[in-house]
Design an enzyme around this catalytic site. Structure first.
Site, mmCIF file in Angstrom:
data_model
loop_
_atom_site.group_PDB
_atom_site.id
_atom_site.type_symbol
_atom_site.label_atom_id
_atom_site.label_comp_id
_atom_site.label_asym_id
_atom_site.label_seq_id
_atom_site.Cartn_x
_atom_site.Cartn_y
_atom_site.Cartn_z
ATOM 1 N N GLU A 94 1.138 -1.216 0.046
ATOM 2 C CA GLU A 94 0.196 0.037 0.248
ATOM 3 C C GLU A 94 0.999 0.835 -0.220
ATOM 4 O OE1 GLU A 94 -4.612 -1.167 2.517
ATOM 5 O OE2 GLU A 94 -1.702 -1.451 3.536
ATOM 6 N N ASP B 284 -6.779 -3.536 9.157
ATOM 7 C CA ASP B 284 -6.525 -2.739 8.979
ATOM 8 C C ASP B 284 -6.707 -3.616 6.676
ATOM 9 O OD1 ASP B 284 -4.983 -4.684 8.392
ATOM 10 O OD2 ASP B 284 -3.206 -3.698 9.346
#
Lengths: 386, 386
Positions: free
Chosen positions: A82, A255
């Site tokens: 990410e 997450d």
């Protein structure tokens, strides 16, 4: 922080007209020197204080925060890669690039979370600094829970419970020990060896650590942190049925879409405070809730004159998904020290030269640019066409 | 490219159980050494060939390409800061972070486009390489136009026209000179001095360069490249009324919503081939068209057995917005040479240690971790609350 401060531009002229732009690189060795000079406790304290200040002063007209985006994959092992960008308008962009690979630990002997953080001068595109992100991520994730707990947990909390005893649990314990009069840690991990070895990892805190069954953690903790790599769809990791009435939980592990740690029943009766709502709705415990059922964000908590503690009698939850602003804060703390201490390798990364309109001019200084001799174009065309 | 090739993992054990992960840094100095060893023409030829191969072999099941995303701003000068990620599943992520700041050139003496490219091992999150992106961006943008022109322009094209004579024009001329029997360059820039100085920038090509009025460029070019920093909404930069019937145009400059270089009338009668349609519809010349009016993409062109040249008699346009896959290709070309030649600084960037579950264990090796001595927590709490 003013742009003329210690993080101001590092642009300077030198060697006649040649423009130099340096990139400061802080790797493992530099980080070790920095911690030795500043002190680990001092770094944590500064990160907590700087995060609180930055959250309190946040203004979306000056700071543009983005949700994390990235690639998800299942092979060879499930993981995520990410990017987490944040811009201070007219000043800088900080981007963390981060891999989340739970198979790292057993398979490679590497941390689950490996990352690097870059700081760019937004006015030019110049990379001003590149820093290890692994140590800073752990620091700032601990600091975020400390800030939230200061607003939500009882100030006299003495027992810290940890569910999940990996890398992130270490800095949860460290950060909370800086703000609360902790007397002992009660810890649980689904891998007994990971729970047993935790005492060694936090020996520097000088606190008793008890590896106990999960239900003991739930029953005894005043503050509880969940920091697990529970698989998508496999949560919750707590029962939530035997918690103290004043419990405050820092839910650190969720997450990813589908990855949650807390039972819905608990979330429904708790005051749930996300770090950053748009992201928490996609990746955090807030995935399980409707927007109307969610409490104030961490930004709102630190700016509120009413202490969050008034909610007591009801459990409180900090839904920590991890935000780029936290990376910016810890990077600024570290870089300010690095610059003051002269720590970091300076590299001229971008190819520059006298003529900004010539991408090859940096090759002219040492005669690297080829002579004006044409090769036979027909050879080239047929080579490409074959 | 196999993951066991020259770009395979650089992970290795050393010093007992300590895991080492090196990050190869290629800055300006390393790039200069690399070009001196390999040759600038050879690098361009390899980039063109590798890009053609990669486009032809592209499979969305193995490669996940993302549109560019970023921050746009107006102050202190209009600009963009963007991230361009691409993942090869199970192998790597390449991300270019790039600033586009037209005010750089006059204001700072810096290139309009400054960038850096990073290569991550997607299985671990480890940063394997960090490279200047300024020189590679110019190389690959030239290479992309060369690949498109090979499929769309007349092979006997002799006159190259350039509108906009900045950094990107240099590599347009270089790349096209490698595939076409160019006899001369006719160039125009709205700043006369930038047009006049262009001959100096491409002196290494040994071709005559004529700075001429815009209408001469339009009338005389067999292949024409537009590479301008025209402001959003201020295009087109060509009239399009006096072009040769077989003209092929590489439209390189449009890379922002609202920024376009070509007149709609020309686009409507031309075969328009975008590099990457989803991005070109948002940022390229294709913004001006409906999806049904757009021709094959560059991916489709290189995979088609029917040569694009059959469209002749009708103008052709390559709508080049710049894609992350091109950055991946040029980075792989450069890194393969760097590894073979032993060029690049190796840095241990990420903080690692014996225990992947302990983010502080890298501090233990030299006794940096603090002693188990508690500071007074009450001091800390009141310090934060004041």
């Amino acid at each position: 922080m003013a742009s003329t401060g210690p993080l101001g531009p590092e642009t300077h002229q030198s060697k006649g007209k040649t423009l130099m732009l340096s990139t400061r690189v802080l790797g493992e060795q530099e980080m070790r020197r920095l911690v030795a000079a500043v002190g680990l406790h001092a770094l944590m304290d500064e990160t907590i204080a700087a995060l609180e200040r930055t959250l309190a002063g946040f203004d979306s007209a000056h700071t543009e925060l983005r949700k994390r985006e990235g690639f998800q994959y299942q092979h060879p092992s499930p993981g995520v890669f990410e990017w987490m960008p944040v811009m201070e308008v007219g000043r800088q962009v900080v981007v963390k690039l981060v891999g989340y690979n739970p198979a790292n630990v057993e398979g490679m002997g590497l941390p689950t979370i490996l990352s690097s953080i870059s700081l760019y001068d937004v006015n030019t595109g110049h990379l001003r600094a590149l820093c290890d992100g692994t140590f800073p991520t752990a620091l700032r994730t601990g600091a975020a829970s400390a800030v939230a707990s200061r607003h939500l947990a009882r100030p006299d909390s003495q027992v810290l419970g940890l569910v999940g005893c990996g890398a992130q649990a270490v800095t949860q314990a460290h950060a909370l020990s800086r703000l609360f009069p902790l007397k002992r840690l009660v810890v649980y991990d689904r891998r007994p060896e990971t729970a047993r070895s935790f005492a060694r990892r936090v020996d520097f805190l000088g606190l008793p650590v008890e590896a106990v069954p999960l239900e003991h953690v739930e029953r005894e903790a005043d503050i509880l942190c969940t920091a697990t790599s529970v698989e998508v769809g496999a949560g919750p990791v707590l029962s939530g049925t035997q918690l103290k009435p004043h419990i405050h939980i820092n839910a650190v592990g969720s997450d990813l879409p589908g990855k949650t740690e807390l039972p819905l029943e608990l979330l429904r009766r708790a005051l749930v405070c996300p770090d950053y709502l748009p992201q928490a709705l996609e990746e955090g415990e807030c995935q399980q809730l409707r927007p109307g059922d969610i409490g104030p964000s961490l930004f709102e908590l630190v700016r509120s004159s009413e202490p969050g503690r008034r909610h007591h009698g009801r459990p409180t939850v900090f839904d920590s998904t991890g935000i780029a602003l936290e990376d910016q804060v810890v990077l600024e703390v570290l870089l300010t020290h690095a610059q003051n201490l002269g720590i970091g390798r300076l590299v001229q990364l971008e190819s520059l030269a006298d003529d900004p309109r010539d991408p090859y001019s940096f090759l002219r200084t040492e005669g690297v640019l080829p002579e004006a001799a044409r090769t036979d174009y027909r050879t080239q065309v047929s080579a490409c066409e074959s």
